[in-house]
Design a protein around this motif. Structure first.
Motif, PDB file in Angstrom:
ATOM      1  N   VAL A 150      46.935  16.229  28.678  1.00 56.07           N
ATOM      2  CA  VAL A 150      45.898  16.897  27.886  1.00 56.07           C
ATOM      3  C   VAL A 150      46.060  18.414  27.948  1.00 56.07           C
ATOM      4  O   VAL A 150      45.901  19.116  26.943  1.00 56.07           O
ATOM      5  CB  VAL A 150      44.493  16.479  28.366  1.00 56.07           C
ATOM      6  CG1 VAL A 150      43.416  17.274  27.633  1.00 56.07           C
ATOM      7  CG2 VAL A 150      44.277  14.989  28.145  1.00 56.07           C
ATOM      8  N   ASN A 151      46.402  18.925  29.131  1.00 54.71           N
ATOM      9  CA  ASN A 151      46.587  20.365  29.291  1.00 54.71           C
ATOM     10  C   ASN A 151      47.732  20.869  28.409  1.00 54.71           C
ATOM     11  O   ASN A 151      47.595  21.870  27.690  1.00 54.71           O
ATOM     12  CB  ASN A 151      46.879  20.677  30.756  1.00 54.71           C
ATOM     13  CG  ASN A 151      46.360  22.031  31.170  1.00 54.71           C
ATOM     14  OD1 ASN A 151      45.854  22.799  30.364  1.00 54.71           O
ATOM     15  ND2 ASN A 151      46.487  22.342  32.444  1.00 54.71           N
ATOM     16  N   LEU A 152      48.859  20.182  28.462  1.00 58.80           N
ATOM     17  CA  LEU A 152      50.010  20.594  27.663  1.00 58.80           C
ATOM     18  C   LEU A 152      49.727  20.486  26.171  1.00 58.80           C
ATOM     19  O   LEU A 152      50.101  21.369  25.386  1.00 58.80           O
ATOM     20  CB  LEU A 152      51.233  19.746  28.034  1.00 58.80           C
ATOM     21  CG  LEU A 152      51.815  20.000  29.430  1.00 58.80           C
ATOM     22  CD1 LEU A 152      52.925  18.999  29.736  1.00 58.80           C
ATOM     23  CD2 LEU A 152      52.341  21.424  29.545  1.00 58.80           C
ATOM     24  N   LEU A 153      49.052  19.405  25.779  1.00 61.05           N
ATOM     25  CA  LEU A 153      48.706  19.251  24.364  1.00 61.05           C
ATOM     26  C   LEU A 153      47.741  20.338  23.911  1.00 61.05           C
ATOM     27  O   LEU A 153      47.856  20.869  22.796  1.00 61.05           O
ATOM     28  CB  LEU A 153      48.100  17.863  24.113  1.00 61.05           C
ATOM     29  CG  LEU A 153      49.073  16.682  24.167  1.00 61.05           C
ATOM     30  CD1 LEU A 153      48.325  15.367  24.011  1.00 61.05           C
ATOM     31  CD2 LEU A 153      50.141  16.811  23.080  1.00 61.05           C
ATOM     32  N   PHE A 188      48.643  27.175  20.685  1.00 61.41           N
ATOM     33  CA  PHE A 188      49.754  28.041  20.301  1.00 61.41           C
ATOM     34  C   PHE A 188      50.150  27.829  18.843  1.00 61.41           C
ATOM     35  O   PHE A 188      50.360  28.794  18.102  1.00 61.41           O
ATOM     36  CB  PHE A 188      50.952  27.769  21.214  1.00 61.41           C
ATOM     37  CG  PHE A 188      52.203  28.482  20.782  1.00 61.41           C
ATOM     38  CD1 PHE A 188      52.380  29.823  21.063  1.00 61.41           C
ATOM     39  CD2 PHE A 188      53.193  27.820  20.069  1.00 61.41           C
ATOM     40  CE1 PHE A 188      53.529  30.490  20.649  1.00 61.41           C
ATOM     41  CE2 PHE A 188      54.339  28.468  19.652  1.00 61.41           C
ATOM     42  CZ  PHE A 188      54.502  29.817  19.949  1.00 61.41           C
ATOM     43  N   LEU A 189      50.259  26.563  18.427  1.00 60.41           N
ATOM     44  CA  LEU A 189      50.694  26.275  17.054  1.00 60.41           C
ATOM     45  C   LEU A 189      49.686  26.784  16.019  1.00 60.41           C
ATOM     46  O   LEU A 189      50.075  27.323  14.972  1.00 60.41           O
ATOM     47  CB  LEU A 189      50.923  24.769  16.879  1.00 60.41           C
ATOM     48  CG  LEU A 189      52.131  24.197  17.638  1.00 60.41           C
ATOM     49  CD1 LEU A 189      52.200  22.690  17.441  1.00 60.41           C
ATOM     50  CD2 LEU A 189      53.423  24.864  17.181  1.00 60.41           C
ATOM     51  N   ILE A 221      48.481  31.161  12.111  1.00 68.45           N
ATOM     52  CA  ILE A 221      47.672  32.319  11.708  1.00 68.45           C
ATOM     53  C   ILE A 221      48.533  33.570  11.662  1.00 68.45           C
ATOM     54  O   ILE A 221      48.405  34.399  10.758  1.00 68.45           O
ATOM     55  CB  ILE A 221      46.492  32.507  12.677  1.00 68.45           C
ATOM     56  CG1 ILE A 221      45.493  31.355  12.526  1.00 68.45           C
ATOM     57  CG2 ILE A 221      45.788  33.841  12.436  1.00 68.45           C
ATOM     58  CD1 ILE A 221      44.383  31.360  13.553  1.00 68.45           C
ATOM     59  N   GLY A 222      49.436  33.702  12.648  1.00 70.57           N
ATOM     60  CA  GLY A 222      50.315  34.868  12.676  1.00 70.57           C
ATOM     61  C   GLY A 222      51.252  34.931  11.487  1.00 70.57           C
ATOM     62  O   GLY A 222      51.646  36.017  11.058  1.00 70.57           O
ATOM     63  N   ILE A 223      51.607  33.774  10.937  1.00 69.11           N
ATOM     64  CA  ILE A 223      52.468  33.741   9.747  1.00 69.11           C
ATOM     65  C   ILE A 223      51.683  34.125   8.498  1.00 69.11           C
ATOM     66  O   ILE A 223      52.175  34.858   7.641  1.00 69.11           O
ATOM     67  CB  ILE A 223      53.084  32.337   9.577  1.00 69.11           C
ATOM     68  CG1 ILE A 223      54.054  32.039  10.723  1.00 69.11           C
ATOM     69  CG2 ILE A 223      53.797  32.217   8.230  1.00 69.11           C
ATOM     70  CD1 ILE A 223      54.616  30.631  10.694  1.00 69.11           C
ATOM     71  N   VAL A 224      50.446  33.643   8.411  1.00 67.78           N
ATOM     72  CA  VAL A 224      49.650  33.807   7.189  1.00 67.78           C
ATOM     73  C   VAL A 224      48.942  35.153   7.129  1.00 67.78           C
ATOM     74  O   VAL A 224      48.916  35.817   6.088  1.00 67.78           O
ATOM     75  CB  VAL A 224      48.618  32.668   7.066  1.00 67.78           C
ATOM     76  CG1 VAL A 224      47.690  32.903   5.872  1.00 67.78           C
ATOM     77  CG2 VAL A 224      49.320  31.325   6.941  1.00 67.78           C
ATOM     78  N   ALA A 239      47.047  35.199  21.471  1.00 69.45           N
ATOM     79  CA  ALA A 239      47.841  36.408  21.201  1.00 69.45           C
ATOM     80  C   ALA A 239      49.323  36.077  21.153  1.00 69.45           C
ATOM     81  O   ALA A 239      50.052  36.563  20.275  1.00 69.45           O
ATOM     82  CB  ALA A 239      47.560  37.457  22.277  1.00 69.45           C
ATOM     83  N   MET A 240      49.785  35.230  22.072  1.00 71.77           N
ATOM     84  CA  MET A 240      51.193  34.838  22.076  1.00 71.77           C
ATOM     85  C   MET A 240      51.569  34.149  20.766  1.00 71.77           C
ATOM     86  O   MET A 240      52.592  34.465  20.147  1.00 71.77           O
ATOM     87  CB  MET A 240      51.473  33.913  23.257  1.00 71.77           C
ATOM     88  CG  MET A 240      52.894  33.350  23.277  1.00 71.77           C
ATOM     89  SD  MET A 240      53.255  32.320  24.727  1.00 71.77           S
ATOM     90  CE  MET A 240      52.108  30.959  24.475  1.00 71.77           C
ATOM     91  N   GLY A 241      50.744  33.203  20.317  1.00 75.30           N
ATOM     92  CA  GLY A 241      51.036  32.490  19.089  1.00 75.30           C
ATOM     93  C   GLY A 241      51.040  33.390  17.868  1.00 75.30           C
ATOM     94  O   GLY A 241      51.948  33.317  17.028  1.00 75.30           O
ATOM     95  N   MET A 242      50.028  34.249  17.761  1.00 81.63           N
ATOM     96  CA  MET A 242      49.939  35.139  16.606  1.00 81.63           C
ATOM     97  C   MET A 242      51.096  36.129  16.570  1.00 81.63           C
ATOM     98  O   MET A 242      51.673  36.391  15.505  1.00 81.63           O
ATOM     99  CB  MET A 242      48.598  35.867  16.624  1.00 81.63           C
ATOM    100  CG  MET A 242      47.395  34.967  16.366  1.00 81.63           C
ATOM    101  SD  MET A 242      45.814  35.837  16.519  1.00 81.63           S
ATOM    102  CE  MET A 242      45.991  37.093  15.269  1.00 81.63           C
ATOM    103  N   LEU A 243      51.420  36.687  17.729  1.00 80.64           N
ATOM    104  CA  LEU A 243      52.518  37.651  17.785  1.00 80.64           C
ATOM    105  C   LEU A 243      53.855  36.981  17.467  1.00 80.64           C
ATOM    106  O   LEU A 243      54.690  37.558  16.751  1.00 80.64           O
ATOM    107  CB  LEU A 243      52.567  38.295  19.168  1.00 80.64           C
ATOM    108  CG  LEU A 243      51.420  39.267  19.484  1.00 80.64           C
ATOM    109  CD1 LEU A 243      51.372  39.582  20.973  1.00 80.64           C
ATOM    110  CD2 LEU A 243      51.561  40.550  18.671  1.00 80.64           C
ATOM    111  N   ALA A 244      54.050  35.775  17.974  1.00 76.93           N
ATOM    112  CA  ALA A 244      55.283  35.051  17.662  1.00 76.93           C
ATOM    113  C   ALA A 244      55.361  34.729  16.186  1.00 76.93           C
ATOM    114  O   ALA A 244      56.425  34.865  15.557  1.00 76.93           O
ATOM    115  CB  ALA A 244      55.359  33.767  18.495  1.00 76.93           C
TER     116      ALA A 244
END
Length: 204
Positions: free
Chosen positions: A47-50, A56-57, A62-65, A123-128
């Motif tokens: 559950v933690n990893l998911l 992140f996904l 959001i970071g792409i759009v 922040a990691m997901g958006m920046l990536a």
């Protein structure tokens, strides 16, 4: 509009953290280690990893759009790791554990845990997603450091409160598992702090 969306609105950030979806899996992970409960350990890890992957996904999308400005404080403040961040994560782990054993409001403590987990993960997901890979790496290091610190504090707090299995045999197994867990979390935290210090030295 998308262009006028305010990432730096603290009301939005704090309001989103009230959801606190990651408090349960992390406290369950610490508890499973303390009790040497293999089934609970597998479920909490899954559950933690998911949860981390989903967060992140979503942030990556959001970071792409949407336009991302890595210089605003809400994002820039989560692209590096300091000793203050480690202290906050340790305190969040203690507080999250006490919310389970002492009946403290999970919603209140959830915000504290979310402060340590959700902002750097998002922040990691958006920046990536926006292509700022160096800054995303810093946010990822902070996220990993916080996960380790929260679980280290959780296991230590359960141990300090005398949380043990009922039977003697299971209690002995739990002692061994707890020693291993604390050792592994301490080594991981030490390595992450060392990486943080080396990164700071490299930027001087």
């Amino acid at each position: 509009t998308l262009s006028s969306f305010d990432y730096d609105d603290l009301h939005v950030v704090i309001g989103a953290m009230v959801i606190a979806p990651l408090i349960g899996p992390n406290i369950a992970l610490a508890l499973s280690t303390t009790l040497a409960d293999g089934a609970l350990l597998r479920r909490s890890l899954t559950v933690n990893l998911l949860g981390l992957l989903l967060g992140f996904l979503l942030a990556f999308g959001i970071g792409i759009v949407l336009p991302v400005d890595p210089s605003i404080p809400v994002i820039a403040g989560r692209t590096g790791v300091g000793l203050r961040d480690v202290a906050l994560a340790l305190a969040a782990g203690v507080a999250g554990t006490l919310s389970v054993t002492r009946g403290v409001s999970t919603a209140l403590i959830g915000v504290m845990v979310a402060v340590a987990l959700l902002p750097p993960l998002v922040a990691m997901g958006m920046l990536a997603g926006a292509g700022y890979w160096a800054a995303a790496q810093g946010a990822g290091l902070l996220t990993l450091t916080n996960v380790v610190a929260i679980n280290l504090a959780g296991v230590s707090t359960f141990l300090a409160q005398g949380v043990r299995p009922m039977s003697w045999y299971e209690a002995e197994q739990a002692k061994t598992a707890t020693r291993w867990a604390i050792s592994i979390w301490l080594i991981a935290l030490g390595l992450l702090v060392a990486a943080m210090l080396l990164a700071d030295t490299a930027t001087i």
